[in-house]
Design a protein around this motif. Structure first.
Motif, mmCIF file in Angstrom:
data_model
loop_
_atom_site.group_PDB
_atom_site.id
_atom_site.type_symbol
_atom_site.label_atom_id
_atom_site.label_comp_id
_atom_site.label_asym_id
_atom_site.label_seq_id
_atom_site.Cartn_x
_atom_site.Cartn_y
_atom_site.Cartn_z
ATOM 1 N N LYS A 69 24.832 -5.268 5.548
ATOM 2 C CA LYS A 69 25.197 -4.088 6.331
ATOM 3 C C LYS A 69 24.198 -3.943 7.455
ATOM 4 C CE LYS A 69 27.630 -0.294 6.983
ATOM 5 N NZ LYS A 69 29.077 -0.315 7.322
ATOM 6 N N GLY A 70 24.568 -4.464 8.622
ATOM 7 C CA GLY A 70 23.670 -4.422 9.754
ATOM 8 C C GLY A 70 22.854 -5.697 9.876
ATOM 9 N N SER A 72 19.289 -5.445 10.846
ATOM 10 C CA SER A 72 17.885 -5.061 10.973
ATOM 11 C C SER A 72 16.993 -6.009 10.168
ATOM 12 C CB SER A 72 17.692 -3.628 10.476
ATOM 13 O OG SER A 72 16.316 -3.306 10.427
ATOM 14 N N PRO A 73 15.896 -6.465 10.739
ATOM 15 C CA PRO A 73 14.998 -7.365 9.998
ATOM 16 C C PRO A 73 14.167 -6.648 8.946
ATOM 17 C CG PRO A 73 14.069 -6.872 12.156
ATOM 18 C CD PRO A 73 15.424 -6.230 12.126
ATOM 19 N N THR A 74 14.129 -5.337 8.982
ATOM 20 C CA THR A 74 13.310 -4.576 8.036
ATOM 21 C C THR A 74 14.099 -4.302 6.756
ATOM 22 O OG1 THR A 74 12.185 -3.497 9.893
ATOM 23 C CG2 THR A 74 11.922 -2.509 7.691
ATOM 24 N N PRO A 75 13.608 -4.739 5.605
ATOM 25 C CA PRO A 75 14.323 -4.499 4.340
ATOM 26 C C PRO A 75 14.437 -3.003 4.037
ATOM 27 C CG PRO A 75 12.614 -6.162 4.067
ATOM 28 C CD PRO A 75 12.387 -5.530 5.405
ATOM 29 N N GLN A 90 19.364 -7.430 6.152
ATOM 30 C CA GLN A 90 20.171 -6.480 5.382
ATOM 31 C C GLN A 90 21.118 -7.160 4.384
ATOM 32 O OE1 GLN A 90 19.254 -3.200 5.670
ATOM 33 N NE2 GLN A 90 17.734 -4.256 6.941
ATOM 34 N N TYR A 91 20.705 -8.290 3.839
ATOM 35 C CA TYR A 91 21.496 -8.969 2.806
ATOM 36 C C TYR A 91 21.258 -8.300 1.457
ATOM 37 C CZ TYR A 91 22.382 -12.668 6.199
ATOM 38 O OH TYR A 91 22.789 -13.375 7.306
ATOM 39 N N ASP A 92 22.322 -8.133 0.705
ATOM 40 C CA ASP A 92 22.275 -7.455 -0.588
ATOM 41 C C ASP A 92 21.532 -8.323 -1.613
ATOM 42 O OD1 ASP A 92 22.663 -6.007 -2.854
ATOM 43 O OD2 ASP A 92 24.850 -6.020 -2.796
ATOM 44 N N PHE A 275 7.470 -3.345 0.215
ATOM 45 C CA PHE A 275 8.673 -4.186 0.143
ATOM 46 C C PHE A 275 8.642 -5.093 -1.088
ATOM 47 C CE2 PHE A 275 7.756 -3.500 4.728
ATOM 48 C CZ PHE A 275 8.850 -2.703 5.029
ATOM 49 N N TRP A 276 8.098 -4.603 -2.183
ATOM 50 C CA TRP A 276 7.942 -5.400 -3.401
ATOM 51 C C TRP A 276 9.255 -5.991 -3.899
ATOM 52 C CZ3 TRP A 276 10.712 -3.953 -7.679
ATOM 53 C CH2 TRP A 276 11.268 -2.667 -7.646
ATOM 54 N N TYR A 277 10.330 -5.265 -3.734
ATOM 55 C CA TYR A 277 11.628 -5.663 -4.282
ATOM 56 C C TYR A 277 12.187 -6.913 -3.608
ATOM 57 C CZ TYR A 277 12.704 -2.831 -0.162
ATOM 58 O OH TYR A 277 12.714 -2.317 1.100
ATOM 59 N N THR A 278 11.769 -7.191 -2.369
ATOM 60 C CA THR A 278 12.325 -8.350 -1.662
ATOM 61 C C THR A 278 11.898 -9.663 -2.307
ATOM 62 O OG1 THR A 278 10.447 -8.386 -0.133
ATOM 63 C CG2 THR A 278 12.404 -7.129 0.539
ATOM 64 N N ILE A 279 10.709 -9.691 -2.876
ATOM 65 C CA ILE A 279 10.186 -10.914 -3.501
ATOM 66 C C ILE A 279 10.275 -10.864 -5.012
ATOM 67 C CG2 ILE A 279 7.790 -10.129 -3.658
ATOM 68 C CD1 ILE A 279 8.886 -13.638 -2.563
#
Length: 311
Positions: A69-70, A72-75, A90-92, A275-279
């Protein structure tokens, strides 16, 4: 007393192979680490099978493409809409984790299947017949062994083009060297055994001797190694996806999801874990997937190793 005697009589009349199978399964599941490995592996298998129901594809023609959704480079942090948040672009993350399970199994099964088949076939023939074929194959394997696995695999991928399929092919073309050496060493131990020589004297063909006597008694180390490789090949593929040699951007692959999060592993100085959840989510999936196969491989080794089997 009568019940115990009756059970003993039934066990005595069981087929030896059935009795050994029961003993092996009992030994495997008596090991707590094996139970943990089986539970973890069963969980991943369940997620892979139920992926279309857990995370329905947004693109019917491309189910492995992560919805976003979008741009944006920011998670974005986990929310009701994206329960694991979104990564860069913005990848799920939840969708990528679920469908990435199928990608992990696809990588492991393809690489281990192809490498195992090629390695076992060549190793059995070299060990059983020996001669010039054995000498030529082993010297070629020595040459291949002189090049590190990832270096050789990355070279093949660069030569044939980037992409997940090419990574899988490259890993299979490199990994077979392990199986050749292991199965050949086992065949060399067996080919001069009395039961093999007796079969030859009885006029049994080489093909039947290999399939009925040699292979069943030499395959166990390869099965154990194959179980270990199921996890290690996922790590190797994830690394190559991380450096940009894998699937296109947005493909549900744990390695690429980690790559998308590379700029957000450490957040701003005032909140380094922002942004802990991204990794965390793709990383923990890789760790648990590899752990499951390694625990299962250790259990198989303990169950099949003659030195440990009857302890």
């Amino acid at each position: 007393m009568e019940t115990s005697t009756a059970m003993t009589a039934v066990q005595a009349h069981e087929h030896p192979r059935l009795r050994e199978l029961k003993f092996t399964l009992a030994r495997i599941f008596r090991n707590p680490s094996a139970v943990i490995g089986v539970v973890l592996l069963s969980f991943f298998i369940g997620v892979a099978i139920a992926a279309p129901y857990i995370a329905p594809p947004k693109y019917a023609h491309a189910p492995y493409k992560m919805p976003h959704k979008g741009f944006s480079p920011t998670p974005k942090a986990p929310s009701e809409r994206f329960i694991m948040g979104t990564t860069s672009g913005q990848y799920d993350i939840f969708y990528g984790v679920v469908w990435g399970t199928r990608t992990a199994f696809k990588i492991g099964l393809f690489v281990v299947g192809i490498a195992g088949f090629v390695g076992i076939t060549l190793g059995v023939l070299a060990g059983y017949y020996g001669g010039w074929f054995d000498e030529f194959l082993m010297r070629f394997v020595d040459i291949v062994w002189s090049i590190p696995l990832l270096v050789l695999a990355m070279t093949i991928v660069v030569a044939f083009g980037r992409g997940l399929e090419n990574i899988m092919i490259a890993l299979a073309l490199v990994e077979w060297r392990w199986y050749v050496r292991v199965i050949r060493s086992e065949v060399l131990k067996l080919r001069n055994q009395e039961f093999v020589q007796a079969a030859k004297l009885m006029g049994v063909s080489d093909c039947k001797i290999i399939l009925r006597h040699i292979l069943p008694n030499s395959i166990y180390p390869v099965l154990i190694m194959g179980s270990m490789d199921m996890g290690s090949m996922v790590i190797s593929a994830s690394f190559m996806s991380f450096v940009g040699l894998g699937a296109p951007k947005g493909y549900a692959d744990w390695g690429q999801m980690v790559a998308l999060a590379r700029n957000y592993i450490v957040g701003p100085s005032n909140d380094p874990l922002q942004f802990w959840y991204t990794i965390f989510f793709p990383g923990i999936c890789i760790i648990l997937f590899v752990l499951a196969w390694n625990l299962l491989g250790d259990a198989l080794r303990d169950a099949f190793d003659p030195k440990l089997r009857r302890r």
